[in-house]
Each structure stands twice: as structure tokens, then as C-alpha cells.
Enzyme design. Structure first.
Site, PDB file in Angstrom:
ATOM      1  N   LYS A   1       0.841  -1.206   0.000  1.00 31.14           N
ATOM      2  CA  LYS A   1       0.000   0.000   0.000  1.00 31.14           C
ATOM      3  C   LYS A   1       0.870   1.248   0.000  1.00 31.14           C
ATOM      4  CE  LYS A   1      -0.757   1.605   4.638  1.00 31.14           C
ATOM      5  NZ  LYS A   1      -0.179   2.928   4.792  1.00 31.14           N
ATOM      6  N   ASN A   2       2.041   1.184   0.634  1.00 31.41           N
ATOM      7  CA  ASN A   2       2.905   2.370   0.662  1.00 31.41           C
ATOM      8  C   ASN A   2       3.576   2.632  -0.679  1.00 31.41           C
ATOM      9  OD1 ASN A   2       2.221   2.858   3.275  1.00 31.41           O
ATOM     10  ND2 ASN A   2       4.216   2.328   4.162  1.00 31.41           N
TER      11      ASN A   2
ATOM     12  N   CYS B   1      -1.686  13.299  14.269  1.00 36.01           N
ATOM     13  CA  CYS B   1      -1.415  11.900  13.947  1.00 36.01           C
ATOM     14  C   CYS B   1      -1.006  11.181  15.219  1.00 36.01           C
ATOM     15  CB  CYS B   1      -0.299  11.812  12.932  1.00 36.01           C
ATOM     16  SG  CYS B   1       0.217  10.137  12.659  1.00 36.01           S
TER      17      CYS B   1
ATOM     18  N   ARG C   1       4.307  14.729  13.099  1.00 38.29           N
ATOM     19  CA  ARG C   1       4.778  14.386  11.750  1.00 38.29           C
ATOM     20  C   ARG C   1       4.593  15.573  10.809  1.00 38.29           C
ATOM     21  NH1 ARG C   1       2.351   8.517  10.329  1.00 38.29           N
ATOM     22  NH2 ARG C   1       3.827   8.635   8.630  1.00 38.29           N
TER      23      ARG C   1
ATOM     24  N   ASP D   1       8.043   0.402  10.597  1.00 32.90           N
ATOM     25  CA  ASP D   1       6.702  -0.188  10.485  1.00 32.90           C
ATOM     26  C   ASP D   1       6.658  -1.653  10.934  1.00 32.90           C
ATOM     27  OD1 ASP D   1       5.734   2.191   9.600  1.00 32.90           O
ATOM     28  OD2 ASP D   1       5.468   1.608   7.510  1.00 32.90           O
TER      29      ASP D   1
ATOM     30  N   ARG E   1      -6.830  -0.333   7.321  1.00 36.69           N
ATOM     31  CA  ARG E   1      -6.096   0.659   6.522  1.00 36.69           C
ATOM     32  C   ARG E   1      -4.961   0.003   5.735  1.00 36.69           C
ATOM     33  NH1 ARG E   1      -3.284   4.727   9.659  1.00 36.69           N
ATOM     34  NH2 ARG E   1      -2.447   4.953   7.570  1.00 36.69           N
TER      35      ARG E   1
HETATM   36  C1  UD1 Z   1       6.306   6.608   5.156  1.00 35.26           C
HETATM   37  C2  UD1 Z   1       5.363   5.423   5.269  1.00 35.26           C
HETATM   38  C3  UD1 Z   1       5.216   5.016   6.737  1.00 35.26           C
HETATM   39  C4  UD1 Z   1       6.584   4.758   7.349  1.00 35.26           C
HETATM   40  C5  UD1 Z   1       7.505   5.939   7.118  1.00 35.26           C
HETATM   41  C6  UD1 Z   1       8.930   5.681   7.582  1.00 35.26           C
HETATM   42  C7  UD1 Z   1       3.866   5.767   3.415  1.00 35.26           C
HETATM   43  C8  UD1 Z   1       2.517   6.118   2.937  1.00 35.26           C
HETATM   44  N1  UD1 Z   1       4.075   5.812   4.733  1.00 35.26           N
HETATM   45  O1  UD1 Z   1       5.697   7.680   5.857  1.00 35.26           O
HETATM   46  O2  UD1 Z   1       4.403   3.843   6.791  1.00 35.26           O
HETATM   47  O3  UD1 Z   1       6.433   4.573   8.743  1.00 35.26           O
HETATM   48  O4  UD1 Z   1       7.571   6.267   5.718  1.00 35.26           O
HETATM   49  O5  UD1 Z   1       9.465   4.582   6.944  1.00 35.26           O
HETATM   50  O6  UD1 Z   1       4.742   5.431   2.630  1.00 35.26           O
HETATM   51  N2  UD1 Z   1       9.453  14.311   8.700  1.00 35.26           N
HETATM   52  C9  UD1 Z   1       9.603  15.659   8.953  1.00 35.26           C
HETATM   53  N3  UD1 Z   1       9.266  16.531   7.971  1.00 35.26           N
HETATM   54  C10 UD1 Z   1       8.784  16.128   6.762  1.00 35.26           C
HETATM   55  C11 UD1 Z   1       8.626  14.751   6.510  1.00 35.26           C
HETATM   56  C12 UD1 Z   1       8.978  13.860   7.495  1.00 35.26           C
HETATM   57  O7  UD1 Z   1      10.034  16.051  10.027  1.00 35.26           O
HETATM   58  O8  UD1 Z   1       8.481  16.985   5.910  1.00 35.26           O
HETATM   59  C13 UD1 Z   1       9.844  13.323   9.728  1.00 35.26           C
HETATM   60  C14 UD1 Z   1       8.688  12.466  10.220  1.00 35.26           C
HETATM   61  O9  UD1 Z   1       7.963  13.104  11.236  1.00 35.26           O
HETATM   62  C15 UD1 Z   1       9.424  11.220  10.680  1.00 35.26           C
HETATM   63  C16 UD1 Z   1      10.593  11.099   9.687  1.00 35.26           C
HETATM   64  O10 UD1 Z   1      10.736  12.405   9.127  1.00 35.26           O
HETATM   65  O11 UD1 Z   1       9.919  11.430  11.966  1.00 35.26           O
HETATM   66  C17 UD1 Z   1      10.379  10.102   8.559  1.00 35.26           C
HETATM   67  O12 UD1 Z   1       9.133  10.344   7.963  1.00 35.26           O
HETATM   68  P1  UD1 Z   1       8.810   9.974   6.448  1.00 35.26           P
HETATM   69  O13 UD1 Z   1       9.883   9.075   5.930  1.00 35.26           O
HETATM   70  O14 UD1 Z   1       8.512  11.212   5.693  1.00 35.26           O
HETATM   71  O15 UD1 Z   1       7.479   9.150   6.616  1.00 35.26           O
HETATM   72  P2  UD1 Z   1       6.222   9.164   5.670  1.00 35.26           P
HETATM   73  O16 UD1 Z   1       6.637   9.352   4.253  1.00 35.26           O
HETATM   74  O17 UD1 Z   1       5.177  10.065   6.228  1.00 35.26           O
END
Ligand code: UD1
Length: 421
Positions: free
Chosen positions: A22-23, A116, A121, A307, A399
């Protein structure tokens, strides 16, 4: 509200088919917005997050047809570039439409995702990266307003201060339609990034380096249609591998690849679990001996995925010995600890680390699912616990896990849904 009942102590034996990730499917679906030609996906999982993305894309005017795992999306007539709060708040990954919309239409309004359960996040990296590509961004009434001056994004050179999967995806999509060559440094290397790059290349984009930490994207003035199969879900693969590890015996995980879960497999092997490649999948087995305590730290890919942290903690709860689990990706991702403790687990949390002292037995209890992966960790704990475990708030599971109950039941687990209300 529906619940899941698990009666523990039944070993697993059989075949579990692994769904598409799904991701991976979520950004692949968002990518359809980059082209006026149809994008066809196969192996799309049937889970609630995919339904949420389908609703969001339809809101923009994308025509979507679905037949089992096959999905056709046609974004020839996008009527709206606004992603409304009601849809975005249901799923943070909705922010993935921001890059494609502003890249193709020169404007987008995307609601801020809001709160969240797993820590703070933010989406600051998505926004900083888009600004680097020339987007003008402001926040108005809870919405991100993005504009590309003169209608088109420019190339950029963006260094992520830390790894973000979603921001890498958003920028890769946006840069595919920008003018000139964009370089993304310290990019995420997850298999879902490589999968997205494959689709974008099939649509006519020029991308090199996806899967490494530096990605080069040569922007095109337009992209075409494409057909693509969604990569297997490595988190689902790892989850079922841990289900076998926690309760024992042997299962074939089909339609997946051991290479997707290298770090997880290494940790599980240290704990005494056998994992091997077989044709079309992975064989996982664990005999009568309990698993051993092993330390683990979550990291961006190719490290151990955050995850799978909650599921691993369930496994370590019944290990022989002690283990330390450290969460480095998200704050506040130990909400399952309280519930596991109610089942008899011995876990002490100190800041980003948890010490788990393995106990001989967990006991069934009534527990509450707090997020997607925490929920499934409680199902795993229930598989090995003595007696009955009742899990509340199971909508989280829908989900991200297609037919969890069916897949586990087919291998001999006593898992069922209690429908009420
Ligand atoms: C994706 C996955 C999620 C997984 C995560 C980490 C999807 C839909 N979801 O989430 O299941 O747990 O990767 O492998 O693919 N952060 C910031 N600023 C930003 C973006 C991220 O501070 O603009 C931080 C987040 O809060 C977190 C870290 O960076 O602490 C990693 O997040 P990120 O890799 O972006 O996760 P997602 O893409 O949201």
C-alpha cells in the site's frame, strides 16, 4: 464498534499470499495526476488507505476503475486542484498529490494533514523541497497554497537534512515535469521509491539513481500513460514472518521476495527463525525452541523498518532473554507497549528505547489498537497468548492489511471478527 477475537496457541502452517504494497500503491496512484494519459496498475491491495486515495483522486476529477487488483486511472480531465480537509485528514499520504498537481497545473491547494497518533509528523521537507523547485508556498486557512510562477516548476538541487520517504516521492514526481535536471541528495532508498521511479520512467520520465541516496531527474514537458505492477508489501511480508516466529511452525509467504526484508530477516535469524527463498516467495519456520532476545534499532531502508517495530516487540515479549528496541524514526511510537503489558509483557521504556525481558507466556486480554502497526502487533501477541484476546478499534488494521483474518485463519489461527453495533 467491531472487534477482533484471537484465541492463542495454534501454530501456523500453510501459504499466505502477500499483497501489493500500500505504501508503494499510494504514490503510484498520485503519479497518475502527472499525465493526461491512462495509468494502469496491477497488484493494488484492497485496503482502506487505497480507498481513501481513490476518493481523493476522484475529487480532483480523475476517472478510476477497479477490478480486483487492477486499477485504471485517467487524469485527462482534472477539475479541481484542491485536496479538501475531510479527505486529507483521513490519511497523511494525501499530501502526495501536492507535487504532481503543482507540477502539472501550476497550482494546488492541499489541506494540512492535522494530528497523527505516532508523534509529531510535519511536512516541512515536502514544502522546502518544492520551494527549491521554484514553487511559491503559503498557508491560508489550514491549506497549503502552492503556485508555480509562469505555470512550471524549475529544476533544483535539494539536500534532505534527514531521510523522508514521502518528501522524496513528492519531489521526484514534481521534478519529473519541472524544467531541467533536479538532483535530490540524501533521498530515501526504500523499495517503494524505486517502484515509483519505475512507473515514472515508464511514463516517459528520465530518472537515475532511485534506490540510492542521490536521485537525478531530468524534467519533461509532459508524461504519457503506463502500465505497472505494484511491488510486494515488505511490511506485510515481515509481519507474517513474525507471526510464524511468534507462534511457530512453517508458512510460505507467496508473491514476495526475501530481498525486500533483508534487515528484518537478519534480525529474525539471530533470534532463531529460519527464512529462505523458495520459488515465488519466502519460507519461514520456527520449531519448538522459543526465539532468543535480540537488540534492534529502526532505521531508514535498508535498515530495520519502523513499520515492523511494534510486531518485533510482540515477538521479543516471549523471547528467551532480553532485548533492546530503539525507535529512531518517529517520536511516540511505543503506544503498543501499554497494551502488550496488559497481556503480561515485561517492557520498560526509556525515551526512544525499550528493554523487553522475555516472559514464558502472554495472557489474553481486552486491548485497544492505537495505529496500524500497533494493532497488528496485538494480533500477533494474541496468536501466542493463553486464552482469548479481544482487540478494539480494529479499523486501523483495515487501513493496511488486506484480509488479515482470512490469511491467518487459512493457516490454522483462531482469529475472527466480532461485528457489533
Ligand atoms: C512513510 C510510510 C510510513 C513509514 C515511514 C517511515 C507511506 C505512505 N508511509 O511515511 O508507513 O512509517 O515512511 O518509513 O509510505 N518528517 C519531517 N518533515 C517532513 C517529513 C517527514 O520532520 O516533511 C519526519 C517524520 O515526522 C518522521 C521522519 O521524518 O519522523 C520520517 O518520515 P517519512 O519518511 O517522511 O514518513 P512518511 O513518508 O510520512
Amino acid at each position: 464498534m467491531h472487534q477482533i477475537r484471537v484465541r492463542g496457541g495454534r501454530p501456523l502452517r500453510g501459504i499466505i499470499p502477500i499483497s501489493g504494497a500500500k505504501n508503494a500503491a499510494l504514490p503510484l496512484m498520485a503519479a497518475c495526476l502527472l499525465s493526461c494519459k491512462p495509468v494502469n496498475l496491477s497488484n493494488v491491495p484492497d485496503v482502506a488507505d487505497i480507498a481513501s486515495m481513490t476518493n481523493l483522486l476522484r475529487e480532483h476529477g480523475v476517472r478510476i476503475e477497479r477490478d480486483g487488483g487492477d486499477m485504471t486511472m485517467n487524469a485527462a480531465q482534472v477539475e479541481s486542484t484542491t485536496a479538501p480537509y475531510d479527505l486529507v485528514r483521513k490519511m497523511r499520504a494525501s499530501v502526495l498529490v501536492l507535487g504532481p498537481l503543482v507540477a502539472r497545473f501550476g497550482k494546488a491547494q492541499v489541506s494540512l494533514p492535522g494530528g497523527c497518533a505516532i508523534g509529531n509528523r510535519p511536512i516541512d521537507l515536502h514544502l522546502k523541497g518544492l520551494a527549491d523547485l521554484g514553487a511559491e508556498l503559503s498557508i491560508e486557512d489550514g491549506y497549503i497554497e502552492a503556485k508555480a510562477p509562469k505555470g512550471r516548476l524549475q529544476c533544483g538541487r535539494f539536500t534532505f537534512p534527514f531521510v523522508s520517504v514521502g518528501a522524496t516521492e513528492n519531489l521526484m514526481m514534481a521534478a519529473s515535469l519541472a524544467q531541467g535536471e533536479t538532483v535530490l541528495i540524501n533521498s530515501a532508498r526504500e523499495p517503494e521509491i524505486s517502484d515509483l521511479a519505475k512507473l515514472l520512467v515508464a511514463m516517459g520520465a528520465e530518472i537515475e539513481g532511485a534506490g540510492s541516496d542521490t536521485i537525478y531527474i531530468q524534467g519533461k514537458s509532459e508524461l504519457g500513460g503506463a502500465t505497472h505492477r505494484v511491488v510486494a508489501d515488505r511490511i506485510e511480508t515481515g509481519t507474517y514472518a513474525m507471526a510464524v516466529a511468534i507462534v511457530g511452525t512453517e508458512v510460505i509467504l507467496s508473491n514476495t521476495d526475501l530481498l525486500l526484508i533483508n534487515a528484518t530477516a537478519k534480525t529474525l535469524r539471530q533470534a532463531g527463525v529460519t527464512l529462505e527463498t523458495v520459488e515465488g516467495g519466502v519460507r519461514v519456520s520456527r520449531g519448538d525452541e522459543p526465539v532468543l532476545g535480540v537488540d534492534m534499532m529502526t532505521e531508514p531502508y535498508p535498515g530495520f523498518p519502523t513499520d515492523l517495530q511494534a510486531q518485533f516487540m510482540s515477538l521479543m515479549s516471549v523471547s528467551r532473554g532480553k532485548s533492546m528496541v530503539t525507535e529512531t524514526i518517529f517520536d511516540n511510537r511505543f503506544m503498543h507497549v501499554q497494551e502488550l503489558s496488559r497481556m503480561g509483557a515485561n517492557i520498560t521504556v526509556h525515551e526512544a528505547s525499550a528493554i523487553i525481558r522475555g516472559v514464558e507466556k502472554l495472557k489474553g486480554a481486552q486491548v485497544i489498537a492505537t495505529d496500524l502497526r500497533a494493532s497488528v502487533s496485538l494480533v500477533l501477541a494474541g496468536l501466542v497468548a493463553e486464552g482469548e484476546t479481544i482487540i478494539d478499534r480494529i479499523y486501523h488494521l483495515d487501513r493496511g492489511y488486506q484480509d488479515l483474518i482470512g490469511k491467518l485463519s487459512a493457516c490454522g489461527a483462531d482469529v475472527s471478527k466480532i461485528v457489533s453495533g
